[in-house]
Design a protein around this motif. Structure first.
Motif, PDB file in Angstrom:
ATOM      1  N   GLN A   3      59.391  36.776   1.530  1.00 42.46           N
ATOM      2  CA  GLN A   3      59.911  35.576   2.197  1.00 42.46           C
ATOM      3  C   GLN A   3      61.181  35.051   1.539  1.00 42.46           C
ATOM      4  N   SER A   4      61.372  35.329   0.256  1.00 44.77           N
ATOM      5  CA  SER A   4      62.586  34.862  -0.437  1.00 44.77           C
ATOM      6  C   SER A   4      63.678  35.936  -0.420  1.00 44.77           C
ATOM      7  N   LYS A   5      63.347  37.152   0.091  1.00 44.64           N
ATOM      8  CA  LYS A   5      64.294  38.272   0.147  1.00 44.64           C
ATOM      9  C   LYS A   5      64.854  38.618  -1.236  1.00 44.64           C
ATOM     10  N   VAL A   6      63.925  38.766  -2.186  1.00 46.02           N
ATOM     11  CA  VAL A   6      64.274  39.143  -3.556  1.00 46.02           C
ATOM     12  C   VAL A   6      63.264  40.185  -4.042  1.00 46.02           C
ATOM     13  N   GLY A   7      63.429  40.666  -5.283  1.00 48.04           N
ATOM     14  CA  GLY A   7      62.458  41.553  -5.917  1.00 48.04           C
ATOM     15  C   GLY A   7      61.994  40.931  -7.220  1.00 48.04           C
ATOM     16  N   ALA A   8      61.162  41.677  -7.970  1.00 47.13           N
ATOM     17  CA  ALA A   8      60.690  41.124  -9.244  1.00 47.13           C
ATOM     18  C   ALA A   8      60.299  42.236 -10.191  1.00 47.13           C
ATOM     19  N   CYS A   9      60.327  41.899 -11.473  1.00 49.65           N
ATOM     20  CA  CYS A   9      59.804  42.791 -12.497  1.00 49.65           C
ATOM     21  C   CYS A   9      58.825  42.014 -13.359  1.00 49.65           C
ATOM     22  N   GLU A  60      64.429  39.362  -9.401  1.00 51.24           N
ATOM     23  CA  GLU A  60      65.632  40.194  -9.414  1.00 51.24           C
ATOM     24  C   GLU A  60      66.168  40.372  -7.994  1.00 51.24           C
ATOM     25  N   ALA A  61      67.425  40.780  -7.906  1.00 51.52           N
ATOM     26  CA  ALA A  61      68.040  40.976  -6.583  1.00 51.52           C
ATOM     27  C   ALA A  61      67.476  42.224  -5.894  1.00 51.52           C
TER      28      ALA A  61
END
Ligand code: ADP
Ligand code: MG
Length: 311
Positions: free
Chosen positions: A223-229, A286-287
């Motif tokens: 929903q935020s159009k991002v990624g993560a680590c 992250e982007a």
């Protein structure tokens, strides 16, 4: 003779008049009447628990009552909403007063703890199905949304991960040295209502962890159009969960098991000093889309999904 519908409602659920100032009229008429203040938004959520899907027929009714309300209050907490009213739709195969008394005690006990009134509901016969609708308020425009995570935000969780998952294993016969904590987390999750309200001023995005961090964080990412680590070494875990992982090798369990009802939220680094007690850093936004995890010095893509109905 079995208790009639109205007597049952009176005896177990219409136990007192509404206490909260936003609840003008509670159980007894065709509708309840609510007076939420004008500068607030109403937050509304509903969750159902079905026998043999969400719990087994022999489940302790006190815990069922508690958990049914807890999962709904947890959704309000995830928006930063302050709960004030709930409705309860009960479908019961038979009127078992021992069962009803314990169920109502678990439900009403948690409601009183959070100053929430039971303002209405419905009672029908059929396969055991328990539904709650919960209502809360947030200052207009102030709710925590899944869609508001920003690249560079830090990811935090309240409490610990995996206790409820381990508690479920214990109820299925897994032997654990000190099972009280996992069992309590599984049977009687404490919705993070106070934390959610505090996070309103601090966090960007928030979700409650019902299906495991791996699966719920993914909703924020999409929903935020991002990624993560995520950093596996930083995941907050009890000694019991660590021991379970050591013995079984099942390291993804704290990310994939459901029912923790902790909050997962993102915030800019400069807001970290304002966090309430008991919040733990677990990763970074992250982007690059997708979910990754650093474990034993290696980055890998994290694929495992939580529980899904119809799949
Ligand atoms: P109606 O037939 O007008 O829908 P009901 O006979 O279903 O009304 O319910 C009577 C009153 O009791 C209503 O105020 C309703 O909200 C309340 N009620 C019914 N079942 C429950 C329940 N399980 N818990 C709390 N309130 C209930
Ligand atoms: Mg009705």
């Amino acid at each position: 003779m079995a208790l009639a519908e109205f007597d049952l409602i009176k005896r177990y659920f219409a136990v007192h008049a509404p206490q909260h100032p936003f609840n003008w009229l509670g159980i007894g008429d065709d509708c309840a009447l609510l007076n939420p203040p004008a500068d607030y938004q109403l937050a509304v959520t509903t969750d159902t628990m079905v026998e043999n899907v969400h719990f087994f027929a022999d489940a302790d009714p006190y815990f069922l009552g508690h958990k049914l309300l807890a999962v709904n209050l947890s959704d309000l907490a995830a928006m930063g909403a302050e709960p004030f009213a709930v409705t309860l739709a009960l479908t019961l195969p038979i009127v078992d007063e021992t069962w009803l008394q314990a169920f109502a005690a678990g439900f009403i006990g948690l409601a009183q703890q959070h100053h929430v009134d039971l303002i209405g509901g419905d009672t029908t016969s059929g396969p055991l199905t328990l539904t709650v609708q919960a209502m809360g308020v947030v200052p207009r425009g102030g709710a925590l949304l899944r869609s508001n995570a920003k690249v560079g935000d830090l990811i935090f969780v309240t409490g610990q991960l995996g206790n409820a998952g381990l508690g479920l294993k214990v109820t299925h016969g897994y032997v654990c040295d000190d099972p009280q904590l996992p069992l309590r987390c599984f049977n009687q999750p404490e919705p993070r209502v106070a934390e959610g309200i505090l996070l309103r001023e601090v966090a960007h995005a928030c979700i409650d962890i019902s299906d495991g961090l791996g699966s719920d964080l993914r909703h924020i990412l999409e929903q935020s159009k991002v990624g993560a680590c995520l950093d596996w070494e930083r995941l907050p875990m009890s000694a019991q969960v660590r021991q379970y992982i050591e013995i079984s090798g099942d390291w993804p369990m704290p990310l994939t098991a459901g029912d923790d009802y902790e909050l997962c939220f993102t915030l800019p680094a400069e807001s970290v000093p304002q966090l309430p007690e008991g919040c733990h850093y677990v990763g970074v936004i992250e982007a690059e889309p997708g979910l990754r995890i650093v474990r034993a010095g290696k980055i890998e893509t994290f694929e495992a999904k939580g529980f899904e109905h119809f799949s």
